[in-house]
Each structure stands twice: as C-alpha cells, then as structure tokens.
Motif scaffolding. Structure first.
Motif, PDB file in Angstrom:
ATOM      1  N   TYR A 118     -16.918 -12.485 -44.318  1.00 38.51           N
ATOM      2  CA  TYR A 118     -15.816 -13.419 -44.052  1.00 38.51           C
ATOM      3  C   TYR A 118     -14.516 -12.910 -44.682  1.00 38.51           C
ATOM      4  CZ  TYR A 118     -18.652 -17.107 -41.978  1.00 38.51           C
ATOM      5  OH  TYR A 118     -19.461 -17.832 -41.152  1.00 38.51           O
ATOM      6  N   GLY A 119     -14.618 -12.334 -45.864  1.00 39.91           N
ATOM      7  CA  GLY A 119     -13.436 -11.779 -46.512  1.00 39.91           C
ATOM      8  C   GLY A 119     -12.799 -10.680 -45.678  1.00 39.91           C
ATOM      9  N   ARG A 120     -13.637  -9.811 -45.141  1.00 36.78           N
ATOM     10  CA  ARG A 120     -13.115  -8.719 -44.299  1.00 36.78           C
ATOM     11  C   ARG A 120     -12.561  -9.273 -42.990  1.00 36.78           C
ATOM     12  NH1 ARG A 120     -14.017  -3.099 -44.290  1.00 36.78           N
ATOM     13  NH2 ARG A 120     -12.474  -2.291 -42.846  1.00 36.78           N
ATOM     14  N   ALA A 121     -13.251 -10.249 -42.408  1.00 39.76           N
ATOM     15  CA  ALA A 121     -12.783 -10.849 -41.147  1.00 39.76           C
ATOM     16  C   ALA A 121     -11.429 -11.510 -41.337  1.00 39.76           C
ATOM     17  CB  ALA A 121     -13.810 -11.863 -40.634  1.00 39.76           C
ATOM     18  N   TYR A 122     -11.238 -12.185 -42.465  1.00 41.78           N
ATOM     19  CA  TYR A 122      -9.951 -12.843 -42.721  1.00 41.78           C
ATOM     20  C   TYR A 122      -8.822 -11.824 -42.821  1.00 41.78           C
ATOM     21  CZ  TYR A 122      -6.374 -15.866 -44.615  1.00 41.78           C
ATOM     22  OH  TYR A 122      -5.206 -16.559 -44.802  1.00 41.78           O
ATOM     23  N   ARG A 123      -9.085 -10.708 -43.491  1.00 47.20           N
ATOM     24  CA  ARG A 123      -8.051  -9.674 -43.607  1.00 47.20           C
ATOM     25  C   ARG A 123      -7.682  -9.094 -42.238  1.00 47.20           C
ATOM     26  NH1 ARG A 123     -11.086  -8.471 -48.126  1.00 47.20           N
ATOM     27  NH2 ARG A 123     -12.133  -6.685 -47.207  1.00 47.20           N
ATOM     28  N   LEU A 124      -8.646  -9.053 -41.324  1.00 51.97           N
ATOM     29  CA  LEU A 124      -8.399  -8.464 -40.007  1.00 51.97           C
ATOM     30  C   LEU A 124      -7.883  -9.471 -38.986  1.00 51.97           C
ATOM     31  CD1 LEU A 124     -11.548  -6.192 -39.850  1.00 51.97           C
ATOM     32  CD2 LEU A 124      -9.179  -5.448 -40.161  1.00 51.97           C
ATOM     33  N   LEU A 125      -8.408 -10.694 -39.012  1.00 51.90           N
ATOM     34  CA  LEU A 125      -8.058 -11.693 -37.997  1.00 51.90           C
ATOM     35  C   LEU A 125      -7.002 -12.685 -38.463  1.00 51.90           C
ATOM     36  CD1 LEU A 125     -11.635 -12.573 -36.701  1.00 51.90           C
ATOM     37  CD2 LEU A 125      -9.946 -11.094 -35.594  1.00 51.90           C
ATOM     38  N   GLY A 126      -6.983 -12.944 -39.745  1.00 54.88           N
ATOM     39  CA  GLY A 126      -6.063 -13.948 -40.257  1.00 54.88           C
ATOM     40  C   GLY A 126      -6.645 -15.345 -40.148  1.00 54.88           C
ATOM     41  N   ALA A 127      -5.774 -16.325 -40.234  1.00 54.35           N
ATOM     42  CA  ALA A 127      -6.177 -17.739 -40.245  1.00 54.35           C
ATOM     43  C   ALA A 127      -6.316 -18.254 -38.821  1.00 54.35           C
ATOM     44  CB  ALA A 127      -5.155 -18.554 -41.021  1.00 54.35           C
ATOM     45  N   THR A 128      -7.428 -17.933 -38.177  1.00 53.94           N
ATOM     46  CA  THR A 128      -7.677 -18.398 -36.813  1.00 53.94           C
ATOM     47  C   THR A 128      -8.603 -19.610 -36.839  1.00 53.94           C
ATOM     48  OG1 THR A 128      -9.623 -16.985 -36.539  1.00 53.94           O
ATOM     49  CG2 THR A 128      -7.488 -16.033 -35.925  1.00 53.94           C
ATOM     50  N   PRO A 129      -8.596 -20.414 -35.783  1.00 53.72           N
ATOM     51  CA  PRO A 129      -9.518 -21.557 -35.739  1.00 53.72           C
ATOM     52  C   PRO A 129     -10.980 -21.117 -35.811  1.00 53.72           C
ATOM     53  CG  PRO A 129      -7.956 -21.644 -33.912  1.00 53.72           C
ATOM     54  CD  PRO A 129      -7.709 -20.373 -34.633  1.00 53.72           C
ATOM     55  N   GLU A 130     -11.296 -19.992 -35.180  1.00 56.48           N
ATOM     56  CA  GLU A 130     -12.674 -19.488 -35.196  1.00 56.48           C
ATOM     57  C   GLU A 130     -13.109 -19.153 -36.620  1.00 56.48           C
ATOM     58  OE1 GLU A 130     -10.271 -18.139 -33.220  1.00 56.48           O
ATOM     59  OE2 GLU A 130     -10.888 -19.025 -31.297  1.00 56.48           O
ATOM     60  N   TYR A 131     -12.186 -18.525 -37.358  1.00 53.09           N
ATOM     61  CA  TYR A 131     -12.502 -18.166 -38.740  1.00 53.09           C
ATOM     62  C   TYR A 131     -12.806 -19.421 -39.557  1.00 53.09           C
ATOM     63  CZ  TYR A 131     -11.910 -16.914 -43.590  1.00 53.09           C
ATOM     64  OH  TYR A 131     -12.113 -16.789 -44.938  1.00 53.09           O
ATOM     65  N   TYR A 132     -11.886 -20.385 -39.532  1.00 57.90           N
ATOM     66  CA  TYR A 132     -12.086 -21.591 -40.335  1.00 57.90           C
ATOM     67  C   TYR A 132     -13.309 -22.386 -39.873  1.00 57.90           C
ATOM     68  CZ  TYR A 132      -7.685 -20.945 -42.763  1.00 57.90           C
ATOM     69  OH  TYR A 132      -6.684 -20.451 -43.557  1.00 57.90           O
ATOM     70  N   ASN A 133     -13.560 -22.416 -38.583  1.00 55.68           N
ATOM     71  CA  ASN A 133     -14.729 -23.119 -38.072  1.00 55.68           C
ATOM     72  C   ASN A 133     -16.017 -22.477 -38.592  1.00 55.68           C
ATOM     73  OD1 ASN A 133     -15.882 -25.169 -36.220  1.00 55.68           O
ATOM     74  ND2 ASN A 133     -16.692 -23.346 -35.221  1.00 55.68           N
TER      75      ASN A 133
END
Length: 182
Positions: A118-133
């Motif tokens: 999740y840490g790596r995904a956040y750095r790459l995608l940012g604050a997206t709804p999919e990430y927070y979901n």
C-alpha cells in the motif's frame, strides 16, 4: 598539462557532447538514438521493421495483471498475489499491480506485506478512491473499524457515486452492529 593530454581531453568532451545529440522529424517530435533509414544492425540486417520503445502498445506487466485480476475474482488470492508480485517485478512503477498485491496480501492475512505494498501504491497512484477504499477494507479485515471508516469516507469524498465504496460503508455499519465475541 601537455599538448597531447589537452587534445585528448578536448576530444573526450566533444565525444560526450555528440553522444547526446537528438534529431527532430517533421512532426516536431524529438527522437533520440533512432537509427537512420539505411543503418545496419550488428547482425548485418537493416533496422526497418524493428519496433522502437515509442511503438510498444503494452507494458510488460499487463498480462500478469490481467491474469492476477482473474485469479482474484475467482478468490484464488495466493495465486493472484504471486501474479501481482510478478507484475511488480516486471514493472516496478505499476501502481495498479502494487494495489492488487496489497489487496491479495490482505485476503491471505499478510497485513505486514499489504502495508508495504500500500505504501508503494500510494507513492505511485496518489490519493485515489481505489486506494482509500482498499486500505479501508484492509483495516476492516483487521478489525480496526475507526481506521476503516476514515479511509472509506476519504474514498467516498473522492467518488461519491462509486457503488463499491457505498457497499463497503454499508458493510462497515453492519460490522459495527453485529460484533461477535468469542
């Protein structure tokens, strides 16, 4: 410095400068290191018909991500995790692959690995709804309901019409009402 050494230094600087030259075609697109029409490869054939990086239509991780999503939908979370991991090795900057790896790790209850992904995904995608979901669902699986709610609400703010986020908020509210203790 002696004359031959100065000449050698000047030639080295000139070679470095010429190595970085670029050419511009008539479309205004700058291309670097592309062969000319009549150039030959090391094998003696011409470059005609060879694809350059700009011609590639897919990423190396696409097939692995597609197969991983199929395995995830079939609830084969271990296989999905292995395929998402493969995709992250093929394309380390593929945020979707990292997010899928994190979700797969959640489902097999490897929350330590999920947090890293999740840490790596956040750095790459940012604050997206999919990430927070997905992070919210991870906290829901862990029983951290306040953290889950916080992330689901962030996803809802970014995508209020997303049915997955709405369903997860309903799932959270039913989890709060139906706490089971052993």
């Amino acid at each position: 410095m002696t004359r031959p050494m100065r000449l050698a230094a000047a030639a080295s600087v000139l070679l470095v400068l010429l190595a970085g030259c670029q050419s511009t075609d008539n479309t205004g697109v700058v291309r670097t290191n592309e062969p000319a029409k009549g150039d030959f490869t090391a094998f003696g054939d011409t470059f005609d018909g060879l694809k350059t990086i700009s011609d590639v239509d897919y990423y190396a991780s696409d097939q692995a991500v597609t197969e991983a999503k199929t395995q995830f939908r079939s609830e084969n979370y271990g296989n999905a995790g292995a395929l998402f991991y493969k995709a992250t090795r093929l394309a380390p900057n593929d945020g979707v692959a990292w997010l899928g790896l994190a979700a797969s790790c959640d489902r097999i209850r490897r929350f330590d690995l999920a947090d890293l992904a999740y840490g790596r995904a956040y750095r790459l995608l940012g604050a997206t709804p999919e990430y927070y979901n997905n992070v919210g669902y991870s906290y829901l699986l862990r029983g951290k309901l306040q953290d889950a709610r916080s992330n689901f609400l962030k996803a809802y703010e970014l995508a209020p019409n997303d049915p997955t986020v709405a369903n997860n908020l309903k799932l959270l509210s039913s989890s709060v009402r139906n706490i089971e203790r052993s």
